[in-house]
Design a protein around this motif. Structure first.
Motif, PDB file in Angstrom:
ATOM      1  N   THR A 163       1.121  -1.364   0.203  1.00 15.57           N
ATOM      2  CA  THR A 163      -0.071   0.422  -0.010  1.00 15.57           C
ATOM      3  C   THR A 163       1.146   1.134  -0.231  1.00 15.57           C
ATOM      4  N   TRP A 164       0.702   1.795  -0.685  1.00 13.81           N
ATOM      5  CA  TRP A 164       1.312   3.230  -0.922  1.00 13.81           C
ATOM      6  C   TRP A 164      -0.221   4.348  -0.748  1.00 13.81           C
ATOM      7  N   LEU A 165       0.584   5.817  -0.657  1.00 17.25           N
ATOM      8  CA  LEU A 165      -0.219   7.213  -0.384  1.00 17.25           C
ATOM      9  C   LEU A 165       0.311   7.348  -1.498  1.00 17.25           C
ATOM     10  N   LYS A 166      -0.392   8.352  -2.214  1.00 13.18           N
ATOM     11  CA  LYS A 166      -0.497   9.840  -3.268  1.00 13.18           C
ATOM     12  C   LYS A 166      -0.930  10.881  -2.844  1.00 13.18           C
ATOM     13  N   CYS A 167      -0.205  11.588  -2.835  1.00 11.21           N
ATOM     14  CA  CYS A 167      -0.263  12.826  -1.838  1.00 11.21           C
ATOM     15  C   CYS A 167      -0.763  14.074  -2.908  1.00 11.21           C
ATOM     16  N   ASP A 168      -1.189  14.221  -3.234  1.00 10.47           N
ATOM     17  CA  ASP A 168      -1.415  14.939  -4.211  1.00 10.47           C
ATOM     18  C   ASP A 168      -1.858  16.227  -3.436  1.00 10.47           C
ATOM     19  N   ASP A 169      -1.773  17.448  -3.589  1.00  6.97           N
ATOM     20  CA  ASP A 169      -1.668  18.771  -3.204  1.00  6.97           C
ATOM     21  C   ASP A 169      -2.235  18.409  -1.716  1.00  6.97           C
ATOM     22  N   ASP A 170      -3.951  18.810  -1.373  1.00  7.19           N
ATOM     23  CA  ASP A 170      -3.955  18.830  -0.255  1.00  7.19           C
ATOM     24  C   ASP A 170      -4.781  17.196   0.015  1.00  7.19           C
ATOM     25  N   GLU A 171      -4.761  16.488  -1.330  1.00 10.06           N
ATOM     26  CA  GLU A 171      -6.230  15.014  -1.459  1.00 10.06           C
ATOM     27  C   GLU A 171      -4.684  13.508  -0.855  1.00 10.06           C
ATOM     28  N   VAL A 172      -5.199  13.231  -0.235  1.00  7.89           N
ATOM     29  CA  VAL A 172      -4.034  11.707   0.126  1.00  7.89           C
ATOM     30  C   VAL A 172      -4.904  10.790   0.076  1.00  7.89           C
ATOM     31  N   SER A 173      -4.505  10.091  -1.227  1.00  6.07           N
ATOM     32  CA  SER A 173      -5.214   8.272  -1.448  1.00  6.07           C
ATOM     33  C   SER A 173      -4.246   7.033  -1.011  1.00  6.07           C
ATOM     34  N   PRO A 174      -4.677   6.394  -0.304  1.00  6.57           N
ATOM     35  CA  PRO A 174      -4.442   4.830  -0.758  1.00  6.57           C
ATOM     36  C   PRO A 174      -4.277   4.780  -2.300  1.00  6.57           C
ATOM     37  N   VAL A 175      -2.808   3.942  -2.836  1.00  4.03           N
ATOM     38  CA  VAL A 175      -3.018   2.943  -4.098  1.00  4.03           C
ATOM     39  C   VAL A 175      -2.354   2.117  -4.165  1.00  4.03           C
ATOM     40  N   HIS A 176      -2.495   1.170  -4.573  1.00  2.00           N
ATOM     41  CA  HIS A 176      -1.807   0.077  -4.813  1.00  2.00           C
ATOM     42  C   HIS A 176      -0.403   0.487  -5.638  1.00  2.00           C
ATOM     43  N   GLU A 177       0.629  -1.126  -5.076  1.00  5.37           N
ATOM     44  CA  GLU A 177       2.227  -0.600  -5.480  1.00  5.37           C
ATOM     45  C   GLU A 177       2.071  -0.754  -6.806  1.00  5.37           C
ATOM     46  N   GLU A 178       1.383  -1.322  -7.280  1.00  3.28           N
ATOM     47  CA  GLU A 178       0.660  -1.608  -9.162  1.00  3.28           C
ATOM     48  C   GLU A 178       0.877  -0.129  -9.596  1.00  3.28           C
ATOM     49  N   ASP A 179      -0.040   0.640  -9.263  1.00  3.90           N
ATOM     50  CA  ASP A 179      -0.216   1.759  -9.870  1.00  3.90           C
ATOM     51  C   ASP A 179       1.262   2.522  -9.392  1.00  3.90           C
ATOM     52  N   VAL A 180       2.198   2.377  -8.625  1.00  5.05           N
ATOM     53  CA  VAL A 180       3.304   3.788  -8.472  1.00  5.05           C
ATOM     54  C   VAL A 180       3.892   2.507  -8.888  1.00  5.05           C
ATOM     55  N   LEU A 181       4.264   0.781  -9.462  1.00  7.32           N
ATOM     56  CA  LEU A 181       5.046   0.870 -10.436  1.00  7.32           C
ATOM     57  C   LEU A 181       4.887   1.082 -12.015  1.00  7.32           C
ATOM     58  N   LYS A 182       3.367   1.553 -12.377  1.00 12.65           N
ATOM     59  CA  LYS A 182       3.033   1.996 -13.902  1.00 12.65           C
ATOM     60  C   LYS A 182       3.658   3.498 -13.715  1.00 12.65           C
ATOM     61  N   LEU A 183       4.203   4.482 -13.266  1.00  9.56           N
ATOM     62  CA  LEU A 183       4.246   4.990 -13.312  1.00  9.56           C
ATOM     63  C   LEU A 183       5.611   6.020 -14.400  1.00  9.56           C
ATOM     64  N   SER A 184       5.620   4.979 -15.880  1.00 14.78           N
ATOM     65  CA  SER A 184       6.451   4.779 -16.777  1.00 14.78           C
ATOM     66  C   SER A 184       6.860   6.429 -17.290  1.00 14.78           C
ATOM     67  N   GLY A 185       6.134   6.996 -17.092  1.00 16.42           N
ATOM     68  CA  GLY A 185       6.974   8.921 -17.323  1.00 16.42           C
ATOM     69  C   GLY A 185       6.840   8.985 -19.264  1.00 16.42           C
ATOM     70  N   GLY A 186       6.544  10.175 -19.145  1.00 22.50           N
ATOM     71  CA  GLY A 186       6.471   9.914 -21.058  1.00 22.50           C
ATOM     72  C   GLY A 186       5.249  11.294 -21.366  1.00 22.50           C
ATOM     73  N   GLY A 187       5.545  12.280 -22.184  1.00 23.28           N
ATOM     74  CA  GLY A 187       4.666  12.781 -22.334  1.00 23.28           C
ATOM     75  C   GLY A 187       3.655  13.528 -21.136  1.00 23.28           C
ATOM     76  N   ASP A 188       2.514  13.351 -21.090  1.00 22.27           N
ATOM     77  CA  ASP A 188       1.450  13.994 -20.035  1.00 22.27           C
ATOM     78  C   ASP A 188       1.067  13.227 -19.298  1.00 22.27           C
ATOM     79  N   TRP A 189       1.912  11.936 -18.758  1.00 26.22           N
ATOM     80  CA  TRP A 189       1.820  11.355 -17.762  1.00 26.22           C
ATOM     81  C   TRP A 189       3.223  11.600 -17.162  1.00 26.22           C
ATOM     82  N   HIS A 190       3.462  11.173 -15.637  1.00 24.11           N
ATOM     83  CA  HIS A 190       3.739  11.331 -14.718  1.00 24.11           C
ATOM     84  C   HIS A 190       4.995  10.633 -15.071  1.00 24.11           C
TER      85      HIS A 190
END
Length: 99
Positions: A27-54
């Protein structure tokens, strides 16, 4: 890996920064400004980047406990002359202990 800082957007002058912090297990926490929400590890591993993505800007790692160096008197006869797998400490450098 304990945390990731990502940027979403086409340049550093525009876009949005988001923090991703490991909590427990997968379990990871996504800290997006004042909104903090739990996310699964798979979501973090998908952060490949490029263009308009993280795109990962900073990766933060936790310290790891290293084995202590063995002294010459503790060295066994069969290990003499072979390479040691224990990392060496430079002269004058301090050893870091972690708990």
């Amino acid at each position: 890996l304990q945390a990731v800082l990502t940027h979403k957007g086409r340049s550093s002058n525009s876009g949005h920064y988001v923090g991703w912090v490991k909590q427990k297990g997968d379990t990871w926490l996504k800290c997006d400004d004042d909104e903090v929400s739990p996310v699964h590890e798979e979501d973090v591993l998908k952060l490949s980047g490029g263009g308009d993505w993280h795109t990962a800007y900073i990766l933060l790692y936790a310290p790891r406990k290293l084995p202590k160096n063995r002294g010459p008197s503790e060295e066994s006869e069969e290990s003499k002359g072979s390479e040691s797998t224990t990392p060496a400490v430079a002269d004058g450098a301090e050893k870091m202990e972690t708990s």
